[in-house]
Structure formats: structure tokens, C-alpha cells
Enzyme design. Structure first.
Site, PDB file in Angstrom:
ATOM      1  N   GLY A 134       1.063  -1.156   0.233  1.00  0.00           N
ATOM      2  CA  GLY A 134      -0.250  -0.193  -0.173  1.00  0.00           C
ATOM      3  C   GLY A 134       0.841   1.105  -0.475  1.00  0.00           C
ATOM      4  O   GLY A 134       1.665   1.249   0.562  1.00  0.00           O
ATOM      5  N   ARG A 184      -0.166  -7.129  -4.298  1.00  0.00           N
ATOM      6  CA  ARG A 184      -0.500  -8.313  -4.936  1.00  0.00           C
ATOM      7  C   ARG A 184       0.426  -8.812  -6.005  1.00  0.00           C
ATOM      8  O   ARG A 184       0.085  -9.622  -6.658  1.00  0.00           O
ATOM      9  CB  ARG A 184      -1.474  -7.866  -5.670  1.00  0.00           C
ATOM     10  CG  ARG A 184      -2.922  -8.263  -4.568  1.00  0.00           C
ATOM     11  CD  ARG A 184      -4.510  -7.813  -5.358  1.00  0.00           C
ATOM     12  NE  ARG A 184      -5.118  -7.250  -3.986  1.00  0.00           N
ATOM     13  CZ  ARG A 184      -6.493  -7.876  -2.976  1.00  0.00           C
ATOM     14  NH1 ARG A 184      -6.538  -8.747  -3.750  1.00  0.00           N
ATOM     15  NH2 ARG A 184      -6.540  -7.243  -2.573  1.00  0.00           N
ATOM     16  N   ASP A 204       5.753  -4.522   5.780  1.00  0.00           N
ATOM     17  CA  ASP A 204       6.047  -6.452   6.060  1.00  0.00           C
ATOM     18  C   ASP A 204       5.834  -7.159   5.165  1.00  0.00           C
ATOM     19  O   ASP A 204       7.093  -8.060   4.684  1.00  0.00           O
ATOM     20  CB  ASP A 204       5.357  -6.327   7.058  1.00  0.00           C
ATOM     21  CG  ASP A 204       3.590  -7.007   7.561  1.00  0.00           C
ATOM     22  OD1 ASP A 204       3.105  -5.923   5.922  1.00  0.00           O
ATOM     23  OD2 ASP A 204       2.824  -7.141   8.453  1.00  0.00           O
ATOM     24  N   THR A 208       4.799   2.248   5.725  1.00  0.00           N
ATOM     25  CA  THR A 208       3.583   1.768   6.161  1.00  0.00           C
ATOM     26  C   THR A 208       3.014   2.955   7.444  1.00  0.00           C
ATOM     27  O   THR A 208       3.136   2.955   8.440  1.00  0.00           O
ATOM     28  CB  THR A 208       3.172   0.287   6.913  1.00  0.00           C
ATOM     29  OG1 THR A 208       1.721   0.190   7.392  1.00  0.00           O
ATOM     30  CG2 THR A 208       4.106  -0.206   8.343  1.00  0.00           C
ATOM     31  N   ASP A 252       0.516   2.195   9.302  1.00  0.00           N
ATOM     32  CA  ASP A 252       0.001   1.929  10.297  1.00  0.00           C
ATOM     33  C   ASP A 252       1.411   1.580  11.433  1.00  0.00           C
ATOM     34  O   ASP A 252       0.671   1.331  12.828  1.00  0.00           O
ATOM     35  CB  ASP A 252      -0.053  -0.208   9.694  1.00  0.00           C
ATOM     36  CG  ASP A 252      -1.341  -0.396   8.539  1.00  0.00           C
ATOM     37  OD1 ASP A 252      -1.931   0.625   8.783  1.00  0.00           O
ATOM     38  OD2 ASP A 252      -0.974  -0.886   8.090  1.00  0.00           O
ATOM     39  N   ASP A 278       3.667  -0.180  12.330  1.00  0.00           N
ATOM     40  CA  ASP A 278       3.245  -1.743  13.440  1.00  0.00           C
ATOM     41  C   ASP A 278       4.806  -2.449  12.431  1.00  0.00           C
ATOM     42  O   ASP A 278       4.859  -3.834  13.035  1.00  0.00           O
ATOM     43  CB  ASP A 278       2.558  -2.334  12.695  1.00  0.00           C
ATOM     44  CG  ASP A 278       2.206  -2.746  11.153  1.00  0.00           C
ATOM     45  OD1 ASP A 278       3.606  -2.179  10.279  1.00  0.00           O
ATOM     46  OD2 ASP A 278       1.366  -3.346  10.758  1.00  0.00           O
ATOM     47  N   ARG A 309      -5.118  -1.948  10.191  1.00  0.00           N
ATOM     48  CA  ARG A 309      -4.578  -3.245  10.561  1.00  0.00           C
ATOM     49  C   ARG A 309      -4.502  -4.244  11.509  1.00  0.00           C
ATOM     50  O   ARG A 309      -5.443  -3.940  12.583  1.00  0.00           O
ATOM     51  CB  ARG A 309      -3.389  -3.686   9.832  1.00  0.00           C
ATOM     52  CG  ARG A 309      -3.732  -5.024   8.081  1.00  0.00           C
ATOM     53  CD  ARG A 309      -2.192  -5.398   7.659  1.00  0.00           C
ATOM     54  NE  ARG A 309      -2.062  -4.711   6.481  1.00  0.00           N
ATOM     55  CZ  ARG A 309      -2.816  -4.902   5.048  1.00  0.00           C
ATOM     56  NH1 ARG A 309      -3.285  -6.087   4.691  1.00  0.00           N
ATOM     57  NH2 ARG A 309      -2.355  -3.678   4.083  1.00  0.00           N
TER      58      ARG A 309
HETATM   59  O1  F6P Z   1      -0.998  -1.138   5.311  1.00  0.00           O
HETATM   60  C1  F6P Z   1      -2.149   0.009   4.875  1.00  0.00           C
HETATM   61  C2  F6P Z   1      -3.726  -0.174   4.532  1.00  0.00           C
HETATM   62  O2  F6P Z   1      -3.684   1.271   4.853  1.00  0.00           O
HETATM   63  C3  F6P Z   1      -3.770  -0.584   6.479  1.00  0.00           C
HETATM   64  O3  F6P Z   1      -4.533   0.258   7.134  1.00  0.00           O
HETATM   65  C4  F6P Z   1      -5.263  -1.127   5.449  1.00  0.00           C
HETATM   66  O4  F6P Z   1      -5.675  -2.272   6.231  1.00  0.00           O
HETATM   67  C5  F6P Z   1      -4.731  -1.307   4.413  1.00  0.00           C
HETATM   68  O5  F6P Z   1      -3.758  -1.350   3.280  1.00  0.00           O
HETATM   69  C6  F6P Z   1      -5.562  -1.656   2.656  1.00  0.00           C
HETATM   70  O6  F6P Z   1      -5.081  -2.221   2.315  1.00  0.00           O
HETATM   71  P1  F6P Z   1      -5.767  -1.841   0.742  1.00  0.00           P
HETATM   72  O7  F6P Z   1      -4.868  -0.458   0.235  1.00  0.00           O
HETATM   73  O8  F6P Z   1      -5.085  -2.832  -0.190  1.00  0.00           O
HETATM   74  O9  F6P Z   1      -7.159  -1.672   0.365  1.00  0.00           O
END
Ligand code: F6P
Length: 359
Positions: free
Chosen positions: A10, A74, A115, A137, A139, A141, A183
Site C-alpha cells: 500500500g 498483489r 512487512d 506503512t 500502520d 507496525d 490493520r
Molecule cells: O497497510 C496499510 C493499509 O492502509 C492498512 O491500514 C489497510 O488495512 C490496508 O493497507 C488497505 O489495503 P488496500 O489498499 O489494499 O485496500
């Protein structure tokens, strides 16, 4: 020396800051070339998709959100999804990625990611690729670094939203539930909730009892306030319950969450009889211009990544250990997530000023 650079997973505000710093340091300090790889590891597969980066074509990007290189969550080359005879199958294309890097003359690879991407970087390092990781990130984390860039900007965005939601909640005497990202980690909810004067903060690390949440809101209504703000982390879960996950990867890692904010909002409405609205902040938290802190941190990370290549410290990830930006082996960086300590000082401080965590 020719360096490859890609952004995976992301996006997060600050990615362009790292790219810019890598390009400038490589060119100005070492006289090296930089090849930008598009859309994460996908740019190294099949018909490769790359572009030479130089200070002139990376000018003016420090203040821009997103990533000029594109990204994907992905594109794991070790388990790449393709359709064969109408069926989706996973193929290990890591060998193709390595072969293509050689063809492109890329001697060292900088992977900017969370990660998931750092895990891929680690596996490539085990196969002999000269890799450097840069943590990213919203997050926050990752255990091996004090902070990831993107997090502070996301907290600012969520805090700004909370400030705005307070006034409409007060005007209508409503409870507003705000679902934020993060997350498995509650950092965004905790920090934005504290900065944005939330009354309740629900995070994955502290399973909540919804009766206690509703109790807090009713108590507030009786004592003083006909409105309340509840911040819910997307990974929050009730005592004895599971996280609301919509999609997982093959290893069981949550990819998409199912909207716990609505579940919490509906339960509060039932239990309190109050008018409740739910706001899901979603990807707004990932967008926008990085705050000053993230611009500086991403720049420092980019400079350090190139310096690690110069030192031959491959298989390492850039890490912020205040006051210095240093490095850690990639396997250390990915071994464990950094979660909120339910009994830590920050949570305790929040509870001391009356914020309810549903416990
Ligand atoms: O890891 C970053 C994040 O924004 C999370 O907080 C969230 O759950 C996820 O990515 C969303 O991912 P996507 O952009 O694939 O919907």
C-alpha cells in the site's frame, strides 16, 4: 553502479521523498545510476517496466503523496497469481525477476515497503540478490524501526477529520463512530483518537466490551454531553470475538477488513437509543501531501539506503533508532509486528483523562 528501486504494498505519504533522496544521493554523492521499477515487483516480471531516474525527472516530488513508481499489494514474485486454463494459480516467478534484474544491469535493489514487501526482499536476499529494505506503512507496525514514514501524516489526516466530526456530532447530539486503518495495530486509532479528543478508542490490542462503550456514552449524556466520538481501529474485536476480516492471503494475513465501525455503531444505537452515524475514513488516510516530519524522515531513509549499498550492507533494512538512522538485518525487521502495549504509558495516560477503551 546501477541501483534499482521499487515501491511495494500500500502507498504511504513519503514514498516520493525516499525516491528523490535515493536518486540525489546516488547521483550527487556516488555518481551512480538509478533505475525506477514500476508497480512493485511486477515491473521486473514479463515485459519489464522501468525508467531511468535522475535529479531532473524526480524534481518537485517531495511534497506529493502516492508514489511516482506506482505500487501493488498483489505482486509477490514468489507466489504470483496468473490465470492458466481459466483457473487462477500461483507461480514462483522470483527467478524471472532476478534474471531480468541482471539483464537490466541492476546490481543492487532498494525495496521500499511494509512487512509484505520486506518479506519478499528478505527472500530475494536469501537467493543472493543485493537488497536493501526501507520501511514504509501508515500502520507504524514494524518492530525494527522507531517509526515508519506515512504514519504521522495519516494521524494528522485522521485528527483533522475528528476535529470536523466533533462539531457536527455536537450540533445534532449524535454519536459518531469513526473507523480508521491500521490493520493488526491500533497506533493510528490511539494517536488520532488522543489528538482528536475522542471519548472512546477501540484498538485490536484491547478487545472491547460493547456494554462498557455504551455505558461510557450514556454516562457522558447524563453528566454533560449529548454527543460522543468513538474511534474504532479496523482490526478492533470484541472480547472473545474475532477481527472482522473480508479477505485473507494464503498465509491467513488480513488483506481487507469488513467494516467493524458499522457493527460497533449499530450496537451503540441499540444499547443507548441515541442517533448514531458511522464514518469510514479509509484510503483518505493514505493520501495527500506528507507532513514535514514524514518528508524529513523519508529523505533520511533514502540517503541511508544508498549509504548502506556503498558499505555493502546488503540484506539490511534502514531503521530509525533515535537519534540516528541506522540499519537492522532484514530477518529481524520482519519477525514480529509492533503493537500497542495495552498497559503502556500512552494508553494509561489516555485512560487517566477519561478515554474509554471498552474495558
Ligand atoms: O497497510 C496499510 C493499509 O492502509 C492498512 O491500514 C489497510 O488495512 C490496508 O493497507 C488497505 O489495503 P488496500 O489498499 O489494499 O485496500
Amino acid at each position: 553502479m546501477r541501483i534499482g528501486i521499487l515501491t511495494g504494498g500500500g502507498d504511504a505519504p513519503g514514498l516520493n521523498g525516499v525516491i528523490r533522496a535515493v536518486v540525489r544521493t546516488a547521483h550527487m554523492k556516488f555518481g551512480w545510476e538509478v533505475i525506477g521499477i514500476f508497480d512493485g515487483f511486477e515491473g521486473l516480471l514479463g515485459k519489464t517496466n522501468t525508467k531511468k531516474l535522475a535529479p531532473w525527472n524526480t524534481r518537485g516530488i517531495l511534497s506529493r503523496g502516492g508514489t511516482i513508481l506506482g505500487t501493488t499489494s498483489r505482486g509477490n514474485p514468489f507466489a504470483f497469481k496468473i490465470t492458466e486454463r481459466g483457473k487462477q494459480v500461483e507461480k514462483d516467478l522470483s527467478g524471472t525477476a532476478i534474471k531480468n534484474m541482471k539483464k537490466l544491469g541492476i546490481e543492487a535493489l532498494i525495496v521500499i515497503g511494509g512487512d509484505g514487501s520486506l518479506n519478499i526482499a528478505h527472500r530475494l536476499a536469501q537467493k543472493g540478490v543485493k537488497v536493501i529494505g526501507v520501511p514504509k506503512t501508515i500502520d507504524n507496525d514494524l518492530r525494527a524501526t522507531h517509526i515508519t514514514f506515512g504514519f504521522r501524516t495519516a494521524v494528522e489526516t485522521a485528527t483533522d477529520a475528528l476535529d470536523k466530526l466533533h462539531t457536527t456530532a455536537e450540533s445534532h447530539h449524535r454519536v459518531i463512530v469513526v473507523e480508521v486503518m491500521g490493520r493488526y495495530a491500533g497506533w493510528i486509532a490511539l494517536e488520532a483518537g488522543m489528538a482528536g479528543s475522542a471519548d472512546v478508542i477501540l484498538i485490536p490490542e484491547i478487545p472491547y466490551d460493547i456494554a462498557r462503550v455504551s455505558g461510557k456514552i450514556i454516562e457522558r449524556k447524563k453528566a454533560c454531553c449529548s454527543s460522543s466520538i468513538v474511534v474504532v481501529s479496523e482490526g478492533a474485536r470484541p472480547v472473545g470475538g474475532e477481527m472482522a476480516v473480508l479477505e485473507k492471503d494464503a498465509s491467513g494475513y488480513a488483506l481487507r477488513f469488513a467494516g467493524i465501525g458499522n457493527t460497533v455503531g449499530e450496537a451503540i444505537r441499540r444499547q443507548t437509543g441515541m442517533d448514531v452515524r458511522v464514518t469510514v475514513l479509509g484510503h483518505v488516510q493514505r493520501g495527500g501531501s506528507p507532513c514535514a516530519y514524514d518528508r524529513i524522515l523519508s529523505t533520511r531513509y533514502g540517503v541511508k539506503a544508498v549509504e548502506l549499498i556503498a558499505e555493502g550492507k546488503f540484506g539490511h533494512m534502514v531503521s530509525y533508532k533515535p537519534p540516528a538512522v541506522t540499519s537492522v538485518p532484514l530477518e529481524k525487521a520482519i519477525e514480529k509486528l509492533k503493537l500497542v502495549d495495552p498497559d503502556g504509558e500512552v494508553v494509561k495516560a489516555a485512560e487517566s483523562i477519561g478515554i474509554n477503551f471498552g474495558r
